[in-house]
Design a protein around this motif. Structure first.
Motif: not given
Lengths: 311, 476
Positions: B52-55, B68, B228, B233-234, B237, B241, B247
């Protein structure tokens, strides 16, 4: 770097800084409202906060009266108020999300965690824990994000656009906070002990209280407060320090189209660098700060045109 | 902790039919047995928080805009012995080579059609066949630079290719993040096993993309995302990266003199290779879907002029189309002169009257798929459907039989998986990511294992509630 990426980074930094400074402004207003005063005078202060952000009509549309509870709720947690802390942190996170590949993992996680934590608390819970604790939390999260930004980002254009956005916003916000509080403080006839607390609260809200003591080793006077927050190059939130940073960042990202914007930033910086506080006050502090904010606005326009909406 | 015995009706990745442990799971099972239940529970919660934190999320279509969701991650890995992977890898190389040869052929000589191996109309009248690509030469003759080949295991353990995803296959970021998560949660497991690494996938991909640039010394590679709100999308990115490339969205690019540029803070910069995660239809509003806001006007002209490489190429969809899928074994024989090393699932093509008759009589046993469908949408799983659902689907088939194919319901293999009631067997598949470039075909060992978390479900797609597992290819 991509113009769109630069745009997101720049706004990510502006919104993060704006949320922090809003917390600072609301905190000092809240602290001052605790100093004994008439209810009318107190509500006048809260009205000034709405006016500062040109939000009077938006506020009136959803709230019946200006008082501490209503204004705090509106400025902290109202998702429909684009200037609330909630909305600023949301916008910061949205901008970060759009360019998360450009951010370091730590930076994205910090911004995303701020947003997740914010969404987990209702305004009632925030009040129950104490509103000042919430403002401290906003400042702390901003500090953490700034820390991982400086501690993990490569020193390239991405970082320069982030810093540029942050400095522009900070300069504007310091000027706003000072303009509003100075105005209120000058109006009060009471020259006694309560003024000491008010000036002290203003300095604290800009993390400048201890600095003031260290620099002046003397009683707090309005002229010195103004000098510290406007002209001192070594105070990180002063207008002078912000203008200095803006000039340096613009030098680092300069392109074929940016000469005029750089010139304007140079003028702004020179006006602070060579100014004396007596002259500033003689011309009227409010006029001086208004002029500064106009110039910051112009700079923002120029930066947008030269770098962020490239052909 | 105790592990209940597994159902033996399906091939179980961990246990053989006598409820004995398969040798390649032995060390893991010992470790699991020594793990207190509460520690495992804590680790699972830690994984959730971290994801979750890292998304690491994906957007779900058809739910509230911008929703999401986490893709559930299961901490019991899917383990593949070295010998088995060697065979799979050889089969994948062969298959993707043949598919690329097929794509080059149908946009040039069309030898396979002339030889009568595949009915011409199946290819030339296919909506995914792009006339714009006829006669266009792409660098090294590579069309599908990235292929996500879905493999399932059924029956006694034999593997089948379920589909060849040759357009914009996704999921590779989960493969890498799942590995990172396992190493973070249970580092001790990695000293007990020799597990082939997968985290260098982005380097392999970038290297691959650079080899297919249009003849420039130091090519600029970018990743083109729809934006996005795209479900993957995750991943876009993440990959940009990891590869250290820009991107970009369509609005960041423009075409001048049949050359693609991106808008940067230092003015226009030339782009040589576009790893695009955008479907053909949206790439260029001048050539394809006129309403596309996501594409780049003039991109096709730059592409046809050979000034920019698109990965994957335009028009690969005709080779992973479900109506062309049954002919892949023929392609392998035709182009490589070899027998296929990986099985195809027997497929009924409902445009054929005799196939249609058979399928309509056996709907409750079969899986019926839309020829152009993807993502587990628009399919019928006969054994798992109600009579009413079957009858409704029957009407749709009769109305347009050519839009459907049918396959036997495969008894997908399963693997012990953490669910609410404890550890239970759940069905899974495997998607290796196969890269093709100037220097040939390559891949990292393993791939993404997707697991259907609902008991009995055979649909592993993340859009349909599927989860993922770390996939270990053991080294000898």
């Amino acid at each position: 770097m991509l113009s769109r990426t630069a745009d997101h980074l720049y706004w990510l930094a502006r919104y993060t800084e704006r949320a922090e400074n809003l917390a600072r402004l609301l905190d000092v207003s809240y602290q001052m409202s605790l100093v004994p005063q008439s209810l009318a005078a107190q509500n006048e202060n809260w009205r000034a906060i709405l006016a500062l952000n040109s939000l009077e009509s938006a506020f009136a549309a959803t709230h019946s009266g200006v008082n501490v509870d209503n204004v705090l709720r509106f400025m902290v947690a109202d998702a429909t108020n684009p200037s609330s802390i909630y909305s600023c942190l949301r916008a910061a996170r949205e901008n970060a999300h759009a360019v998360r590949g450009t951010l370091t993992a730590e930076m994205w996680e910090s911004i995303n965690a701020t947003w997740i934590e914010l969404r987990q608390q209702t305004f009632e819970q925030i009040l129950a824990r104490g509103i000042s604790e919430f403002f401290d939390w906003v400042k702390l999260r901003s500090a953490v994000t700034r820390g991982v930004t400086f501690g993990t980002m490569l020193k390239d254009d991405a970082l320069h656009f982030i810093r540029l956005g942050g400095l522009l916003e900070r300069g504007d916000n310091t000027a706003r906070i000072l303009d509003m509080q100075y105005h209120i403080l000058r109006q009060s006839d009471d020259e006694g002990a309560s003024d000491f607390y008010r000036w002290g609260a203003l300095l604290r809200s800009l993390s400048a209280f201890q600095v003031y003591r260290k620099v002046y080793r003397d009683a707090i006077t309005p002229a010195r407060v103004a000098e510290l927050l406007i002209l001192r190059m070594d105070l990180p939130r002063s207008l002078h320090a912000c203008a200095d940073g803006i000039v340096r960042m613009l030098q680092l990202i300069a392109n074929d189209a940016s000469a005029e914007t750089q010139r304007q930033a140079g003028v702004l910086h020179a006006r602070l660098h060579f100014a004396r506080i007596d002259d500033v006050l003689a011309g009227g502090l409010h006029e001086y700060l208004t002029d500064f904010m106009d110039r910051i606005y112009e700079l923002g326009d120029g930066i947008s045109r030269d770098f962020l909406i490239a052909a | 902790m105790a592990v209940s015995l597994m159902s033996t009706a399906f091939y179980n990745e961990m246990y053989d039919s006598d409820a004995g442990l398969r040798p390649h799971y032995r060390a893991f099972a010992e470790w699991l047995a020594g793990m207190p239940a509460d520690r495992l529970e804590r680790k699972r919660a830690e994984a959730d928080t971290a994801f979750h934190r890292v998304g690491i999320t994906f957007a779900v279509y058809g739910e509230e805009a911008g929703t999401e969701r986490l893709i559930p991650f299961d901490i019991i890995p899917r383990i593949i012995p070295a010998a088995e992977w060697t065979q799979l890898e050889a089969g994948l190389r062969q298959r993707v080579q043949a598919l690329n040869a097929f794509l080059h052929d149908i946009y040039h000589e069309q030898a396979i059609l002339k030889a009568g191996c595949i009915p011409s109309e199946q290819v030339l009248n296919n909506a995914q066949f792009r006339r714009e690509m006829i006669g266009v030469d792409v660098p090294s003759g590579i069309y599908a630079h990235i292929a996500g080949v879905d493999i399932v295991r059924a029956g006694a353990g034999e593997s089948y290719v379920l589909e060849d995803n040759l357009r914009v296959p996704s999921g590779v970021s989960y493969m890498i993040e799942d590995r990172k998560m396992m190493m973070r949660l249970f580092p001790e497991l990695f000293s007990r096993h020799l597990i082939a690494p997968v985290q260098h996938y982005p380097d392999l991909l970038l290297d691959n993309l650079r080899t297919v640039a249009p003849g420039v010394a130091n090519p600029t590679v970018v990743l083109l995302t729809p934006g996005a709100y795209n479900s993957a999308y995750f991943e876009h990115t993440f990959l940009a990266q990891q590869m250290g490339i820009e991107l970009v969205e369509g609005r960041d690019l423009f075409v001048r003199d049949e050359t693609v540029f991106m808008r940067t803070t230092q003015g226009p910069q030339r782009v040589d290779v576009i790893y695009r995660r955008l479907d053909d239809d949206f790439l260029d509003p001048l050539a394809f879907n006129k309403d596309s806001m996501l594409g780049v006007p003039g991109l096709l002209s730059a592409y046809r002029a050979g000034h920019v490489t698109l990965a994957n190429a335009i028009g690969t969809g005709v080779a992973d189309d479900k109506s062309v899928y049954p002919y892949v074994p023929e392609m392998i024989r035709f182009y490589l002169g070899e027998e296929p090393k990986l099985n195809n699932v027997p497929t009924w093509m409902l445009r054929k009257p005799e196939d249609l008759r058979y399928v309509l009589a056996h709907l409750s046993e079969l899986v019926v798929k839309e020829v152009h469908g993807a993502g587990g949408y628009g399919m019928l799983v006969g054994p798992a459907s109600s009579r009413a659902e079957i009858e409704e689907f029957r009407a749709r088939i009769i109305a347009a039989p050519e839009k459907y194919i049918a396959q036997p319901t495969l008894a997908l293999s399963n693997c012990p998986t953490f669910v609410d009631s404890g550890i239970a067997p759940r069905h899974l598949d495997l998607r290796p990511f196969v890269l093709s470039g100037k220097r040939g075909v390559g891949m990292v060992p393993g791939g993404l294992t997707r697991v259907a978390l609902r008991a009995g479900s055979l649909v592993v797609n993340s859009s349909q509630g599927g989860g993922t597992k770390d996939t270990w290819v053991l080294e000898n």
